[in-house]
Design a protein around this motif. Structure first.
Motif, PDB file in Angstrom:
ATOM      1  N   UNK A 286       0.753  -0.791  -0.465  1.00  0.00           N
ATOM      2  CA  UNK A 286       0.068   0.218   0.022  1.00  0.00           C
ATOM      3  C   UNK A 286       1.086   1.467  -0.089  1.00  0.00           C
ATOM      4  N   UNK A 287       0.670   2.216  -0.382  1.00  0.00           N
ATOM      5  CA  UNK A 287       1.163   3.328  -0.640  1.00  0.00           C
ATOM      6  C   UNK A 287      -0.047   5.120   0.508  1.00  0.00           C
ATOM      7  N   UNK A 288       1.236   5.627   1.023  1.00  0.00           N
ATOM      8  CA  UNK A 288       0.259   6.204   2.267  1.00  0.00           C
ATOM      9  C   UNK A 288       0.950   6.946   2.118  1.00  0.00           C
ATOM     10  N   UNK A 289       0.873   8.029   2.789  1.00  0.00           N
ATOM     11  CA  UNK A 289       1.234  10.266   2.599  1.00  0.00           C
ATOM     12  C   UNK A 289       1.532   9.688   3.657  1.00  0.00           C
ATOM     13  N   UNK A 290       2.837   9.942   3.583  1.00  0.00           N
ATOM     14  CA  UNK A 290       3.647  10.240   5.662  1.00  0.00           C
ATOM     15  C   UNK A 290       5.149  10.235   4.920  1.00  0.00           C
ATOM     16  N   UNK A 291       5.780  10.430   6.526  1.00  0.00           N
ATOM     17  CA  UNK A 291       7.031  10.085   6.005  1.00  0.00           C
ATOM     18  C   UNK A 291       7.131   7.740   7.163  1.00  0.00           C
ATOM     19  N   UNK A 292       8.558   8.033   6.412  1.00  0.00           N
ATOM     20  CA  UNK A 292       8.749   6.797   6.894  1.00  0.00           C
ATOM     21  C   UNK A 292       8.605   6.681   8.596  1.00  0.00           C
ATOM     22  N   UNK A 293       9.824   8.086   8.725  1.00  0.00           N
ATOM     23  CA  UNK A 293       9.309   7.789  10.719  1.00  0.00           C
ATOM     24  C   UNK A 293       7.757   7.378  11.173  1.00  0.00           C
ATOM     25  N   UNK A 294       7.217   8.656  10.338  1.00  0.00           N
ATOM     26  CA  UNK A 294       5.301   8.542  11.179  1.00  0.00           C
ATOM     27  C   UNK A 294       5.439   7.034  10.859  1.00  0.00           C
TER      28      UNK A 294
ATOM     29  N   UNK B 250      -3.769  -2.620   7.196  1.00  0.00           N
ATOM     30  CA  UNK B 250      -3.682  -1.349   6.273  1.00  0.00           C
ATOM     31  C   UNK B 250      -4.174  -0.832   6.361  1.00  0.00           C
ATOM     32  N   UNK B 251      -5.094  -0.433   5.732  1.00  0.00           N
ATOM     33  CA  UNK B 251      -6.001   0.610   5.730  1.00  0.00           C
ATOM     34  C   UNK B 251      -6.619   1.350   6.640  1.00  0.00           C
ATOM     35  N   UNK B 252      -7.063   0.466   8.078  1.00  0.00           N
ATOM     36  CA  UNK B 252      -7.060   1.525   8.937  1.00  0.00           C
ATOM     37  C   UNK B 252      -5.701   2.006   8.977  1.00  0.00           C
ATOM     38  N   UNK B 253      -4.832   1.835   9.276  1.00  0.00           N
ATOM     39  CA  UNK B 253      -3.273   2.604   9.370  1.00  0.00           C
ATOM     40  C   UNK B 253      -3.255   3.638   8.085  1.00  0.00           C
ATOM     41  N   UNK B 254      -3.301   3.741   7.186  1.00  0.00           N
ATOM     42  CA  UNK B 254      -3.451   4.520   5.813  1.00  0.00           C
ATOM     43  C   UNK B 254      -4.103   6.167   6.318  1.00  0.00           C
ATOM     44  N   UNK B 255      -5.584   5.190   6.999  1.00  0.00           N
ATOM     45  CA  UNK B 255      -6.500   6.509   7.057  1.00  0.00           C
ATOM     46  C   UNK B 255      -5.830   6.936   8.557  1.00  0.00           C
ATOM     47  N   UNK B 256      -5.777   6.862   8.830  1.00  0.00           N
ATOM     48  CA  UNK B 256      -4.967   7.578  10.641  1.00  0.00           C
ATOM     49  C   UNK B 256      -3.979   8.181  10.707  1.00  0.00           C
ATOM     50  N   UNK B 257      -3.114   7.704   9.396  1.00  0.00           N
ATOM     51  CA  UNK B 257      -1.817   8.759   8.962  1.00  0.00           C
ATOM     52  C   UNK B 257      -2.169   9.607   8.439  1.00  0.00           C
ATOM     53  N   UNK B 258      -2.910   9.421   7.005  1.00  0.00           N
ATOM     54  CA  UNK B 258      -3.488  10.569   6.615  1.00  0.00           C
ATOM     55  C   UNK B 258      -4.396  11.766   6.790  1.00  0.00           C
ATOM     56  N   UNK B 259      -5.345  11.254   7.705  1.00  0.00           N
ATOM     57  CA  UNK B 259      -6.499  11.946   7.844  1.00  0.00           C
ATOM     58  C   UNK B 259      -6.310  12.014   9.464  1.00  0.00           C
TER      59      UNK B 259
END
Length: 258
Positions: A116-124, A231-240
């Motif tokens: 999956x691709x996430x709008x976040x930094x590697x550290x986040x 991972x969808x929940x993780x992506x949502x948390x980091x992006x929103x």
């Protein structure tokens, strides 16, 4: 990755054959995939490059080898958009019959890989995977460890019971790009292995989750539905800044709705 690229990649019979081979046995090298193909190695490589570009195949390096894995995410997204709104129960029933017939012929349990691709930094992303409070938010369990190589870790319920639904050992910890752990639930003699690979690219991160040494097909089926939800929940948390409005893994499966 857009649906047009996925449809184009699936339109070619050779590329579908390559995907079929990965479905039958995931994690193959280029040489293994090219066996019995009536074409030059260079042509096969071009087909694989298109599958990788469409995110249908992901490549994981193991030493000098490049192992190719089938990535179900784009097909899953197409299914949700183009199939789920139509005659999904009947299609699922037919697919279940076909899958059960094929599973009888499977000699081994494949490795599960999800990208999956996430709008976040590697550290986040690393912090989200290793911080007990954050994992409790998007996973429903707190992952507790000091995350040093050789240390133990616990997958603890958030209901205050103190019950661990999974335990294991940290095999590799290379923040913020690579984390590999064993995962044991129910006292298996041979625990499975989960590896998180975090690859930053400008403002986004590609997160590859590889789940190996799965004990049986039931376990493979379970993780195949579980990882996309987590991972969808993780992506949502980091992006929103918040998780999905409903807990995704509590959503009834299409198979149960048949």
């Amino acid at each position: 990755m857009g649906e047009i690229e996925v449809f184009k990649a699936l339109a070619d019979p050779t590329r579908r054959l390559l995907l079929d081979r990965l479905r039958d046995r995931n994690g193959q090298t280029l040489r293994e995939l090219c066996e019995h193909l009536a074409m030059a190695r260079q042509s096969a490589t071009q087909h694989l490059d298109l599958l990788v570009a469409a995110n249908l195949v992901t490549v994981v390096r193991r030493g000098r080898e490049r192992l190719h894995y089938l990535n179900p995410a784009p097909i899953h997204e197409i299914e949700e958009r183009w199939i789920s709104g139509f005659d999904l129960p009947r299609l699922r029933a037919l697919s279940s019959i076909k899958r059960q017939a094929e599973e009888h012929a499977m000699a081994s349990v494949p490795t599960y890989v999800y990208v999956t691709y996430i709008h976040a930094t590697a550290e986040q992303v690393w912090r989200a995977l290793t911080d007990a409070d954050l994992t409790a938010r998007f996973w429903g369990h707190a992952n507790i460890s000091d995350w040093q190589q050789g240390s133990s870790w616990e997958h603890r319920r958030t209901d205050g019971s103190g019950v661990n639904d999974g335990v294991g050992t940290v095999l590799v910890a290379e923040p913020p790009t690579r984390l590999s752990i064993t995962f044991e639930s129910g006292g298996e003699q041979d625990p499975s292995v989960v590896t998180f690979l975090v690859e930053p690219h400008h403002d986004i991160v590609r997160l590859t989750v590889t789940h190996e040494r799965l004990g049986d097909l039931d376990t493979y089926t379970s993780v195949s539905s579980g990882w996309p939800a987590v991972l969808s929940n993780l992506k949502s948390l980091l992006e929103t800044g918040d998780v999905l409005p409903q807990t995704p893994w509590e959503m009834p499966s299409a198979r149960a709705a048949v």
